[in-house]
Structure formats: C-alpha cells, structure tokens
Design a protein around this motif. Structure first.
Motif, PDB file in Angstrom:
ATOM      1  N   LEU A  90       7.834  43.971  37.864  1.00 12.40           N
ATOM      2  CA  LEU A  90       8.348  44.730  39.003  1.00 12.40           C
ATOM      3  C   LEU A  90       9.624  44.080  39.530  1.00 12.40           C
ATOM      4  O   LEU A  90       9.697  42.849  39.636  1.00 12.40           O
ATOM      5  N   ARG A  91      10.620  44.906  39.839  1.00 15.09           N
ATOM      6  CA  ARG A  91      11.866  44.412  40.425  1.00 15.09           C
ATOM      7  C   ARG A  91      12.145  45.175  41.714  1.00 15.09           C
ATOM      8  O   ARG A  91      12.078  46.403  41.734  1.00 15.09           O
ATOM      9  N   VAL A  92      12.461  44.430  42.761  1.00 10.59           N
ATOM     10  CA  VAL A  92      12.807  45.013  44.058  1.00 10.59           C
ATOM     11  C   VAL A  92      14.283  44.742  44.289  1.00 10.59           C
ATOM     12  O   VAL A  92      14.718  43.590  44.281  1.00 10.59           O
ATOM     13  N   HIS A  93      15.054  45.804  44.491  1.00  9.94           N
ATOM     14  CA  HIS A  93      16.495  45.691  44.685  1.00  9.94           C
ATOM     15  C   HIS A  93      16.803  45.785  46.180  1.00  9.94           C
ATOM     16  O   HIS A  93      16.261  46.633  46.881  1.00  9.94           O
ATOM     17  N   THR A  94      17.691  44.914  46.627  1.00 13.12           N
ATOM     18  CA  THR A  94      18.242  44.996  47.974  1.00 13.12           C
ATOM     19  C   THR A  94      19.749  45.151  47.821  1.00 13.12           C
ATOM     20  O   THR A  94      20.260  45.218  46.696  1.00 13.12           O
ATOM     21  N   GLU A  95      20.461  45.181  48.925  1.00 10.32           N
ATOM     22  CA  GLU A  95      21.915  45.365  48.851  1.00 10.32           C
ATOM     23  C   GLU A  95      22.604  44.247  48.081  1.00 10.32           C
ATOM     24  O   GLU A  95      23.563  44.487  47.365  1.00 10.32           O
ATOM     25  N   ASP A  96      22.105  43.011  48.211  1.00  9.41           N
ATOM     26  CA  ASP A  96      22.800  41.883  47.595  1.00  9.41           C
ATOM     27  C   ASP A  96      21.945  41.069  46.622  1.00  9.41           C
ATOM     28  O   ASP A  96      22.423  40.104  46.046  1.00  9.41           O
ATOM     29  N   ARG A  97      20.680  41.446  46.428  1.00  2.84           N
ATOM     30  CA  ARG A  97      19.801  40.669  45.553  1.00  2.84           C
ATOM     31  C   ARG A  97      18.891  41.589  44.745  1.00  2.84           C
ATOM     32  O   ARG A  97      18.658  42.724  45.112  1.00  2.84           O
ATOM     33  N   ARG A  98      18.363  41.023  43.692  1.00  9.51           N
ATOM     34  CA  ARG A  98      17.300  41.678  42.928  1.00  9.51           C
ATOM     35  C   ARG A  98      16.180  40.662  42.793  1.00  9.51           C
ATOM     36  O   ARG A  98      16.353  39.604  42.200  1.00  9.51           O
ATOM     37  N   LEU A  99      15.036  40.976  43.370  1.00  7.91           N
ATOM     38  CA  LEU A  99      13.897  40.069  43.359  1.00  7.91           C
ATOM     39  C   LEU A  99      12.914  40.505  42.283  1.00  7.91           C
ATOM     40  O   LEU A  99      12.510  41.656  42.232  1.00  7.91           O
ATOM     41  N   ARG A 100      12.550  39.563  41.426  1.00  9.75           N
ATOM     42  CA  ARG A 100      11.574  39.840  40.375  1.00  9.75           C
ATOM     43  C   ARG A 100      10.192  39.462  40.881  1.00  9.75           C
ATOM     44  O   ARG A 100      10.029  38.446  41.543  1.00  9.75           O
ATOM     45  N   CYS A 101       9.199  40.278  40.553  1.00  5.52           N
ATOM     46  CA  CYS A 101       7.840  40.103  41.063  1.00  5.52           C
ATOM     47  C   CYS A 101       6.863  39.997  39.904  1.00  5.52           C
ATOM     48  O   CYS A 101       6.351  41.015  39.424  1.00  5.52           O
ATOM     49  N   PRO A 102       6.553  38.787  39.426  1.00  3.13           N
ATOM     50  CA  PRO A 102       5.650  38.653  38.283  1.00  3.13           C
ATOM     51  C   PRO A 102       4.197  38.994  38.598  1.00  3.13           C
ATOM     52  O   PRO A 102       3.368  39.038  37.695  1.00  3.13           O
ATOM     53  N   GLY A 103       3.877  39.263  39.847  1.00  7.69           N
ATOM     54  CA  GLY A 103       2.513  39.664  40.193  1.00  7.69           C
ATOM     55  C   GLY A 103       2.155  41.032  39.655  1.00  7.69           C
ATOM     56  O   GLY A 103       0.989  41.350  39.454  1.00  7.69           O
ATOM     57  N   VAL A 104       3.159  41.878  39.409  1.00  7.43           N
ATOM     58  CA  VAL A 104       2.941  43.202  38.810  1.00  7.43           C
ATOM     59  C   VAL A 104       3.782  43.233  37.547  1.00  7.43           C
ATOM     60  O   VAL A 104       5.002  43.208  37.607  1.00  7.43           O
ATOM     61  N   GLN A 105       3.088  43.270  36.409  1.00  3.03           N
ATOM     62  CA  GLN A 105       3.801  43.215  35.146  1.00  3.03           C
ATOM     63  C   GLN A 105       3.191  44.186  34.153  1.00  3.03           C
ATOM     64  O   GLN A 105       2.085  44.658  34.334  1.00  3.03           O
ATOM     65  N   LEU A 106       3.965  44.462  33.118  1.00  2.00           N
ATOM     66  CA  LEU A 106       3.503  45.354  32.061  1.00  2.00           C
ATOM     67  C   LEU A 106       2.942  44.527  30.913  1.00  2.00           C
ATOM     68  O   LEU A 106       3.438  43.447  30.611  1.00  2.00           O
ATOM     69  N   VAL A 107       1.929  45.054  30.286  1.00  2.00           N
ATOM     70  CA  VAL A 107       1.359  44.421  29.106  1.00  2.00           C
ATOM     71  C   VAL A 107       2.206  44.848  27.917  1.00  2.00           C
ATOM     72  O   VAL A 107       2.482  46.042  27.741  1.00  2.00           O
ATOM     73  N   MET A 108       2.644  43.900  27.123  1.00  2.00           N
ATOM     74  CA  MET A 108       3.539  44.203  26.003  1.00  2.00           C
ATOM     75  C   MET A 108       2.917  45.213  25.037  1.00  2.00           C
ATOM     76  O   MET A 108       3.614  46.040  24.463  1.00  2.00           O
ATOM     77  N   ARG A 109       1.604  45.182  24.872  1.00  2.00           N
ATOM     78  CA  ARG A 109       0.925  46.133  24.000  1.00  2.00           C
ATOM     79  C   ARG A 109       1.187  47.560  24.468  1.00  2.00           C
ATOM     80  O   ARG A 109       1.433  48.453  23.666  1.00  2.00           O
ATOM     81  N   ASP A 110       1.169  47.784  25.792  1.00  2.00           N
ATOM     82  CA  ASP A 110       1.422  49.123  26.329  1.00  2.00           C
ATOM     83  C   ASP A 110       2.878  49.537  26.126  1.00  2.00           C
ATOM     84  O   ASP A 110       3.166  50.698  25.861  1.00  2.00           O
ATOM     85  N   ARG A 151       5.113  37.131  46.466  1.00  2.00           N
ATOM     86  CA  ARG A 151       4.733  35.741  46.192  1.00  2.00           C
ATOM     87  C   ARG A 151       5.013  35.462  44.730  1.00  2.00           C
ATOM     88  O   ARG A 151       4.307  35.939  43.860  1.00  2.00           O
ATOM     89  N   ASN A 152       6.070  34.720  44.467  1.00  2.00           N
ATOM     90  CA  ASN A 152       6.388  34.306  43.107  1.00  2.00           C
ATOM     91  C   ASN A 152       5.749  32.955  42.853  1.00  2.00           C
ATOM     92  O   ASN A 152       4.987  32.452  43.671  1.00  2.00           O
ATOM     93  N   HIS A 153       6.089  32.331  41.761  1.00  2.00           N
ATOM     94  CA  HIS A 153       5.427  31.090  41.377  1.00  2.00           C
ATOM     95  C   HIS A 153       5.604  29.995  42.425  1.00  2.00           C
ATOM     96  O   HIS A 153       4.620  29.381  42.840  1.00  2.00           O
ATOM     97  N   LEU A 154       6.813  29.752  42.874  1.00  2.00           N
ATOM     98  CA  LEU A 154       7.051  28.670  43.824  1.00  2.00           C
ATOM     99  C   LEU A 154       7.737  29.107  45.109  1.00  2.00           C
ATOM    100  O   LEU A 154       8.000  28.281  45.974  1.00  2.00           O
ATOM    101  N   ARG A 155       8.040  30.396  45.248  1.00  2.00           N
ATOM    102  CA  ARG A 155       8.690  30.873  46.468  1.00  2.00           C
ATOM    103  C   ARG A 155       8.077  32.180  46.932  1.00  2.00           C
ATOM    104  O   ARG A 155       7.566  32.957  46.133  1.00  2.00           O
TER     105      ARG A 155
END
Length: 189
Positions: free
Chosen positions: A98-118, A76-80
C-alpha cells in the motif's frame, strides 16, 4: 456500507503476524533453555542474540499495520510511525504494498501487501481463488476504506495539520540494550 465511523480500523498482514508469533515463541523457548541450563557469559551472549532475532521478527513481521482513525491515518512501518491527517492525503494505491501519497511525500505501508502468487496469477489471467480470498481484493478493500475515510474526514481537519513521524523508541531501546549487553558479555568472556 454500514460502519461505525468513530471506531479505529486496523489492517495488517495476518500471515506475517503468524510467522512472527512462531519465531517469537521458538526464540522465547531458546532463551528459557539458555537461562535454565547455560548460565555463563557465552550463554548471555547467545540469549542476547536470540533476543535480537526475536525483536527483528517483531519489528519486521508483527509491527507493520495501517490504522484508520477519525483524526488521522496511522501508518506503523518497521521502525517509524506516520500519523497522516486525512486532508493531507492526495491518493492511495497498491503496487506490491500500500502507498499513501501526500502533496510532498509518498509513504509506503508494508502492513498491507500483495502476495506475489496473486500478482503472478493476475498477470497470467488465472484467478482460481474466490475474489474475497485474494490478497489483491483485500488490498483494494483497504484502499476503498481509506478513500471513504478521506472523503468523510478530509474536510474536518485543520488546514495547518502536518504529518507527524516518530521513531519506534521502545523497539530501538530494546535492541540497543541487548546489543550492549551482548558486547559487554563478549568482551568479558
């Protein structure tokens, strides 16, 4: 690892959700105040603008998540929303999110993200936090869970299953209605 494989697992950013709830509560209080005290077309425009800000907080901070289900991975991204069959996933990694790779696409998942401090602490070689409290270890845990589900369910899906992408219709409809109401109220003022 002892897990219930038939249940959904949802991963999201707790700090983003807390921030969104605070913004939505403040916005709701503002709309209540406007409804109680300022019943004019200008008040209606203000209430609609506050409603759009609250909706933006919901869409930007509260909505993004990653759900692992037996039949597919729901991103579940922001609008799709993307429903990705397990057999279509080729790789999963984490850069800033988080990035999920498929054969023809790369889907970005902002629901799981890294904290810049870390990320900065890792680059500097300092890890003062316990490993379980680090956003990188939480993201790596999600990657491991996705890999586990991919290995478990990857061979069970249909070979012709496709990635299904849908728009976040309720959120877009609410935004359109609020914008039209604000525009009409502004024109009638």
């Amino acid at each position: 690892m002892n897990s219930k494989s038939l249940e959904n697992e949802q991963y999201l950013s707790q700090s983003n959700r807390i921030t969104a709830v605070v913004v939505m509560v403040i916005g709701a209080l503002g709309v209540i105040d406007i409804a109680a005290e300022w019943r004019t077309l200008g008040g209606l425009v203000s209430a609609c603008v506050i409603g759009l800000v609250v909706l933006a907080a919901y869409v930007g901070l509260f909505r993004p998540s990653v759900t692992l289900r037996p039949e597919n991975l729901l991103i579940r991204n922001h609008l799709r929303d993307h429903a990705v069959p397990w057999n279509k996933i080729t790789d999963v990694d984490v850069t800033d999110i988080l990035r999920v790779h498929t054969e023809d696409r790369r889907l970005r998942c902002p629901g799981v993200q890294l904290v810049m401090r870390d990320i900065r602490k890792q680059r500097a070689g300092r890890t003062s936090k316990l490993k379980s409290e680090n956003s990188m270890s939480r993201a790596e845990f999600v990657v491991d869970r996705i890999d586990y589900h991919k290995n478990m369910y990857g061979g069970t899906g249909s070979a012709d299953a496709e990635i299904v992408t849908t728009w976040a219709r309720p959120e877009l409809i609410i935004a359109a209605v609020l914008a039209v109401i604000a525009l009409v109220a502004q024109l009638l003022r």
